[in-house]
Design an enzyme around this catalytic site. Structure first.
Site, PDB file in Angstrom:
ATOM      1  N   GLY A  66      42.349  50.757  49.049  1.00 24.04           N
ATOM      2  CA  GLY A  66      42.856  50.059  50.618  1.00 24.04           C
ATOM      3  C   GLY A  66      43.587  48.698  50.550  1.00 24.04           C
ATOM      4  O   GLY A  66      44.166  48.357  49.205  1.00 24.04           O
ATOM      5  N   ASN A  67      43.833  47.977  51.381  1.00 22.27           N
ATOM      6  CA  ASN A  67      44.610  46.912  51.279  1.00 22.27           C
ATOM      7  C   ASN A  67      43.895  45.895  52.533  1.00 22.27           C
ATOM      8  O   ASN A  67      43.007  46.392  53.227  1.00 22.27           O
ATOM      9  CB  ASN A  67      45.911  46.964  51.591  1.00 22.27           C
ATOM     10  CG  ASN A  67      46.226  47.713  52.907  1.00 22.27           C
ATOM     11  OD1 ASN A  67      46.134  47.053  53.845  1.00 22.27           O
ATOM     12  ND2 ASN A  67      46.777  48.776  52.981  1.00 22.27           N
TER      13      ASN A  67
END
Ligand code: CTP
Ligand code: CA
Length: 225
Positions: free
Chosen positions: A33-34
């Protein structure tokens, strides 16, 4: 009404905004993810609704309240985001890609939780490219005159990188902000330069994400046919 705006200048328009960050699953409990919070995309959606637009907000893994009067489409991965954005863009006057879309996803998905094994090194994670939604939207406009906007977080030579990215993506506007340390991610404030394909460059001073959102819609509204 929005700052400096005297009327609902987006009335009768349909706009699409993507927000948040995609998650690319490795197994049922893990993902790549980010750190995108979605706040800038939500501010864009609220601002467009306040200016009279019908708004579709494609929200990737956000935990923010649904803006009033906005059609929210939740998505998880980049592939799901692409599908939702392209569908909504079919009859849209403008599309703003504020979401952080993962460039890569794990090549394989383990249907069961990945377990460690005694004395064994982990398997390497092999990544494959995700589709580039902004480039695709820009190259194949669903409607004549549809305005397509991208966002870019850059380090180092921020403006030069931004100008190059604007050309490469083929969008009409690119909102460029400098990242690093504690800047931008999760914060309430933002500072940016909006680069336009026609050469116009609009600096937006450090301030609330609402102010940047209104500047983006000002620039979009002027380019709508
Ligand atoms: N974007 C997209 N699809 C992707 C990656 C990015 O639509 N697979 C969009 C983002 O929503 C953003 C813009 O493209 O509006 C710029 O994203 P960015 O990550 O800065 O661009 P990249 O081309 O992926 O460049 P980089 O290698 O610097 O990450
Ligand atoms: Ca990227």
């Amino acid at each position: 009404l929005a700052r400096g705006v005297t009327g609902p200048d987006l009335a009768g328009r349909h706009v699409v905004v993507s927000a948040g960050g995609t998650r690319e699953p490795l197994d049922p409990v893990r993902f790549l993810g980010n750190r995108s919070s979605g706040k800038q995309g939500y501010a864009l959606a609220r601002a467009a609704a306040a200016r009279g637009a019908r708004v579709t907000l494609v929200a990737a893994n956000t935990s923010l309240p649904d803006p009033a009067g906005v059609d929210v489409v939740p998505v998880g991965t980049a592939v799901q985001l692409r599908e939702a954005v392209l569908k909504a863009a079919a009859d849209a006057d403008a599309v703003v890609m504020a979401a952080a879309v993962a460039d890569f996803r794990p090549e394989t998905y383990a249907t069961g939780k990945i377990k460690k094994k005694d004395g064994q090194d982990p398997e390497p994670v092999v990544l494959v490219r995700n589709p580039d939604v902004l480039a695709e939207l820009s190259a194949h406009r669903a409607r004549e005159g549809q305005v397509v906007v991208g966002f870019a977080a850059e380090t180092d030579d921020v403006l030069a990188n931004g100008r190059e990215k604007l050309r490469r993506k083929g969008c009409d506007l690119l909102v460029v902000n400098e990242v690093g340390e504690s800047r931008t991610f999760g914060s309430e404030e933002n500072e940016a330069v909006v680069l336009a394909a026609d050469g116009e460059e609009t600096p937006v001073p450090y301030g609330p994400k609402e102010a940047l959102a209104d500047t983006v819609w000002d620039l979009v509204a002027r380019r709508l046919p």
